[in-house]
Write a protein that holds these residues in place. Sequence first.
Motif: not given
Length: 321
Positions: A22-25
């Motif tokens: 996921p992008l936020h990771h």
Amino acid sequence: MSGESAGRRPEAGDADAGAGAPLHHRVPDLGALELLLAVARLGSLGRAARAQGITQPAASSRIRSMERQLGVALVERSPRGSRLTEAGALVTDWARRVVEAAEAFDAGTQALRGRRDSRLRVVASMTIAEYLLPGWLIALRTQRPGTAVSLAAGNTRDVADRLLAGAADLGFVEGLDVPAGLDGAVIGHDRLVVVAAPSHPWTRRRTELTAAELAATPLILRERGSGTRQVLDAALAGAGGLAAPLLELASTTAVKSAVVSEAAPSVLSELAVREELTARRLVEVPVRGLRLGRELRAVWRVGQRPVGPARDLLGLTRGAP
């Protein structure tokens, strides 16, 4: 940054695994990016920390965490201060665009909130609209002088229809339950009372009226679909149901006027007849074994809990009768 040790240099394997995560990771949070921009602008991790309102150890830890997340070294530390690595300069350039986009996002959402907060559309059942909402709206005016408030009054069915159609932001009803498609919260309680003109024979009875007698008498009533009528219909269902009304009127004020003129008794909210009872223009007639209490509710569309001025108005209703 004087006296600080860079520790082990980040390696590509330190970064979160691949584009599938996921992008936020994979992308640092805004706080970390703002800190990196401050380091680039001020040339010192200590000064950047002060500018961001955090301690220098916290700032150093945040930079190291960002380096591990990205898998590249961003800042070189020396006794003379801190400077960006070649990769850090590139990341800083990208970070600037991300922060600028976030600022544009924030400005846009503030504009949306401002537009939302500039008006409040309220719809309420007659009793609440006439006897409770005026005081609440005056109090709301002191909290939000810039909010334009409109109030529509109708019966419980009208309230539900307007909310479901998106024509109102917050509603108030007096029926037995929450209408389909709406959520709600109990804000107070009310009681229906049987009232008659002082000259009516019921006011001189030595015994209490029975539910069967009330049910069999043609009354002056609110229309079907009103919360008052809904509660009365349910309360008298076990006594044979209501007789055909003498009059059905869509306004509580009209019902009271007809009762005062000695046309027939009625059943109305205690809130609505308090003044008339005190002045003896109407008389309450006790009824044996009949429960006519009801809950007052604030209602809104399912999944759209009140926000902004609607939430503030909801807060002002606490402690309703």
